[in-house]
Motif scaffolding. Structure first.
Motif, PDB file in Angstrom:
ATOM      1  N   LEU A 132       0.823  -1.210   0.000  1.00 17.46           N
ATOM      2  CA  LEU A 132       0.000   0.000   0.000  1.00 17.46           C
ATOM      3  C   LEU A 132       0.853   1.255   0.000  1.00 17.46           C
ATOM      4  CD1 LEU A 132      -2.898   1.084   0.109  1.00 17.46           C
ATOM      5  CD2 LEU A 132      -2.810   0.897   2.610  1.00 17.46           C
ATOM      6  N   LEU A 133       1.939   1.240   0.772  1.00 17.33           N
ATOM      7  CA  LEU A 133       2.818   2.404   0.842  1.00 17.33           C
ATOM      8  C   LEU A 133       3.466   2.669  -0.515  1.00 17.33           C
ATOM      9  CD1 LEU A 133       4.023   4.545   2.722  1.00 17.33           C
ATOM     10  CD2 LEU A 133       5.860   2.942   3.272  1.00 17.33           C
ATOM     11  N   GLN A 134       3.941   1.623  -1.162  1.00 11.24           N
ATOM     12  CA  GLN A 134       4.556   1.784  -2.483  1.00 11.24           C
ATOM     13  C   GLN A 134       3.534   2.227  -3.517  1.00 11.24           C
ATOM     14  OE1 GLN A 134       6.116  -2.222  -2.550  1.00 11.24           O
ATOM     15  NE2 GLN A 134       8.232  -1.497  -2.397  1.00 11.24           N
ATOM     16  N   CYS A 135       2.319   1.700  -3.414  1.00 13.40           N
ATOM     17  CA  CYS A 135       1.278   2.084  -4.373  1.00 13.40           C
ATOM     18  C   CYS A 135       0.910   3.554  -4.244  1.00 13.40           C
ATOM     19  CB  CYS A 135       0.039   1.218  -4.179  1.00 13.40           C
ATOM     20  SG  CYS A 135       0.156  -0.399  -4.981  1.00 13.40           S
ATOM     21  N   SER A 136       0.863   4.044  -3.022  1.00 13.84           N
ATOM     22  CA  SER A 136       0.539   5.463  -2.843  1.00 13.84           C
ATOM     23  C   SER A 136       1.594   6.326  -3.518  1.00 13.84           C
ATOM     24  CB  SER A 136       0.431   5.804  -1.353  1.00 13.84           C
ATOM     25  OG  SER A 136       1.686   5.690  -0.702  1.00 13.84           O
ATOM     26  N   ALA A 137       2.865   5.879  -3.451  1.00 14.77           N
ATOM     27  CA  ALA A 137       3.945   6.632  -4.096  1.00 14.77           C
ATOM     28  C   ALA A 137       3.881   6.490  -5.609  1.00 14.77           C
ATOM     29  CB  ALA A 137       5.292   6.133  -3.577  1.00 14.77           C
ATOM     30  N   ILE A 138       3.580   5.290  -6.094  1.00 13.59           N
ATOM     31  CA  ILE A 138       3.519   5.051  -7.545  1.00 13.59           C
ATOM     32  C   ILE A 138       2.444   5.911  -8.193  1.00 13.59           C
ATOM     33  CG2 ILE A 138       2.837   3.337  -9.283  1.00 13.59           C
ATOM     34  CD1 ILE A 138       4.284   1.231  -7.558  1.00 13.59           C
ATOM     35  N   LEU A 139       1.249   5.929  -7.612  1.00 10.83           N
ATOM     36  CA  LEU A 139       0.163   6.703  -8.219  1.00 10.83           C
ATOM     37  C   LEU A 139       0.379   8.201  -8.031  1.00 10.83           C
ATOM     38  CD1 LEU A 139      -3.043   4.589  -7.530  1.00 10.83           C
ATOM     39  CD2 LEU A 139      -1.534   4.623  -9.510  1.00 10.83           C
ATOM     40  N   SER A 140       1.054   8.580  -6.961  1.00  6.75           N
ATOM     41  CA  SER A 140       1.381   9.990  -6.779  1.00  6.75           C
ATOM     42  C   SER A 140       2.352  10.456  -7.865  1.00  6.75           C
ATOM     43  CB  SER A 140       1.990  10.214  -5.392  1.00  6.75           C
ATOM     44  OG  SER A 140       2.355  11.562  -5.213  1.00  6.75           O
ATOM     45  N   LEU A 141       3.352   9.624  -8.167  1.00  5.99           N
ATOM     46  CA  LEU A 141       4.293   9.957  -9.234  1.00  5.99           C
ATOM     47  C   LEU A 141       3.599   9.968 -10.595  1.00  5.99           C
ATOM     48  CD1 LEU A 141       7.463   7.932  -8.195  1.00  5.99           C
ATOM     49  CD2 LEU A 141       7.161  10.403  -8.111  1.00  5.99           C
ATOM     50  N   ALA A 142       2.672   9.045 -10.790  1.00  6.89           N
ATOM     51  CA  ALA A 142       1.928   9.008 -12.050  1.00  6.89           C
ATOM     52  C   ALA A 142       1.118  10.283 -12.218  1.00  6.89           C
ATOM     53  CB  ALA A 142       1.009   7.796 -12.076  1.00  6.89           C
ATOM     54  N   TYR A 143       0.512  10.732 -11.123  1.00  9.05           N
ATOM     55  CA  TYR A 143      -0.236  11.997 -11.180  1.00  9.05           C
ATOM     56  C   TYR A 143       0.702  13.154 -11.537  1.00  9.05           C
ATOM     57  CZ  TYR A 143      -2.023  16.418  -9.498  1.00  9.05           C
ATOM     58  OH  TYR A 143      -2.376  17.742  -9.405  1.00  9.05           O
ATOM     59  N   ASP A 144       1.859  13.216 -10.880  1.00  4.79           N
ATOM     60  CA  ASP A 144       2.806  14.302 -11.161  1.00  4.79           C
ATOM     61  C   ASP A 144       3.180  14.331 -12.646  1.00  4.79           C
ATOM     62  OD1 ASP A 144       2.805  14.953  -8.483  1.00  4.79           O
ATOM     63  OD2 ASP A 144       4.677  13.887  -8.030  1.00  4.79           O
ATOM     64  N   GLU A 145       3.417  13.153 -13.215  1.00  7.53           N
ATOM     65  CA  GLU A 145       3.822  13.080 -14.623  1.00  7.53           C
ATOM     66  C   GLU A 145       2.704  13.526 -15.555  1.00  7.53           C
ATOM     67  OE1 GLU A 145       5.098   9.664 -17.900  1.00  7.53           O
ATOM     68  OE2 GLU A 145       5.373   9.274 -15.755  1.00  7.53           O
ATOM     69  N   VAL A 146       1.492  13.015 -15.315  1.00  6.55           N
ATOM     70  CA  VAL A 146       0.369  13.360 -16.185  1.00  6.55           C
ATOM     71  C   VAL A 146      -0.004  14.832 -16.015  1.00  6.55           C
ATOM     72  CG1 VAL A 146      -2.063  12.903 -16.697  1.00  6.55           C
ATOM     73  CG2 VAL A 146      -0.509  11.007 -16.234  1.00  6.55           C
ATOM     74  N   HIS A 147       0.040  15.319 -14.784  1.00  4.10           N
ATOM     75  CA  HIS A 147      -0.305  16.719 -14.537  1.00  4.10           C
ATOM     76  C   HIS A 147       0.685  17.658 -15.219  1.00  4.10           C
ATOM     77  CE1 HIS A 147      -0.431  20.507 -12.135  1.00  4.10           C
ATOM     78  NE2 HIS A 147      -1.731  20.302 -12.233  1.00  4.10           N
ATOM     79  N   ALA A 148       1.971  17.280 -15.186  1.00  7.35           N
ATOM     80  CA  ALA A 148       2.981  18.113 -15.839  1.00  7.35           C
ATOM     81  C   ALA A 148       2.768  18.161 -17.344  1.00  7.35           C
ATOM     82  CB  ALA A 148       4.377  17.580 -15.518  1.00  7.35           C
ATOM     83  N   ARG A 149       2.230  17.071 -17.895  1.00  8.30           N
ATOM     84  CA  ARG A 149       2.039  16.989 -19.341  1.00  8.30           C
ATOM     85  C   ARG A 149       0.688  17.556 -19.790  1.00  8.30           C
ATOM     86  NH1 ARG A 149       2.711  11.909 -19.667  1.00  8.30           N
ATOM     87  NH2 ARG A 149       0.534  11.243 -19.828  1.00  8.30           N
ATOM     88  N   GLU A 150      -0.354  17.336 -18.986  1.00  9.28           N
ATOM     89  CA  GLU A 150      -1.710  17.664 -19.426  1.00  9.28           C
ATOM     90  C   GLU A 150      -2.430  18.687 -18.557  1.00  9.28           C
ATOM     91  OE1 GLU A 150      -3.830  13.983 -19.489  1.00  9.28           O
ATOM     92  OE2 GLU A 150      -2.395  12.966 -20.811  1.00  9.28           O
ATOM     93  N   GLY A 151      -1.806  19.090 -17.467  1.00  9.01           N
ATOM     94  CA  GLY A 151      -2.545  19.930 -16.530  1.00  9.01           C
ATOM     95  C   GLY A 151      -3.550  19.073 -15.766  1.00  9.01           C
TER      96      GLY A 151
END
Length: 226
Positions: A132-151
């Protein structure tokens, strides 16, 4: 059985040049042929899984690892056999067609997949199951990447929500285990930084984890409103 168009869309070799009329296959080895056959087989199986095929659900998750194997094999065979990406693509297409033309395509796919899973495991280790701890980090990083690209696009918003759900659940679990709120926050921050480091360490990063498991962990709790 799934159409070749779906395979091409999922695992494109990104080849734009037209194939030669008579490619020189003199440098194509038996190992190359087996690798190409497995690439086609894994692509078909992954496509079946993506469409919810019940029989394909019994296979290990193949979306990420199958795509990487497909791309790696295409690049390697192209370089070692002196073929263009388009020529390699045509060989893969022929292997896909052979499976689809079998008397029982599903049985043919299942039989062909067995030795190919061995080759896949040898080249690309099975995905790790994140906690669960790793998943929270994985999806947080995924959000950062998509947000940087798409807002704040719908996809970014979905990832932000899922990351928040997992972070909240892990925070609650850590507090229940005796951590203070600050200690729980620090653990989440450390997990995020560790996962960020993995993404740049050249050892597979996030791709070595079964990210689909994270989406399962983020599913609504039937005992709560979320």
């Amino acid at each position: 059985m799934r159409s070749l168009a779906l395979i091409a869309a999922a695992f494109s070799l990104a080849a734009a040049s037209p194939p030669a009329l008579q490619p020189d296959l003199s440098r194509l080895t038996e190992t190359h042929r087996r690798d190409l056959q497995c690439a086609a087989t894994l692509a078909l199986a992954a496509s079946a899984q993506a469409q919810g095929d019940d029989a394909a659900a019994a296979f290990p998750p193949l979306a990420a690892r199958g795509k990487r194997y497909f791309a790696d094999v295409g690049t390697r065979v192209s370089g070692e056999a002196g073929l263009t990406p388009a020529q390699v693509r045509d060989l893969l297409s022929a292997d896909v067609a052979a499976l689809q033309k079998a008397a029982d395509p599903d049985a043919a796919l299942a039989a062909a997949l067995k030795p190919c899973l061995v080759r896949l495991d040898a080249e690309i280790p099975p995905l790790k199951t994140p906690d669960l701890l790793q998943c929270s980090a994985i999806l947080s990083l995924a959000y950062d990447e998509v947000h940087a690209r798409e807002g704040l696009s719908p996809a970014a918003q979905d990832l932000k929500t899922l990351a928040s759900v997992l972070s909240a659940r892990e925070h609650e679990a850590l507090v229940a285990a005796g951590k203070s709120g600050d200690e729980a926050d620090a653990a989440l921050a450390l997990a995020h930084d560790a996962m960020l480091k993995e993404a740049f360490d050249g050892d597979g990063g996030v791709e070595k984890y079964d990210v689909a498991h994270c989406y399962d962990l983020a599913k609504p709790d039937p005992k709560s409103h979320y």
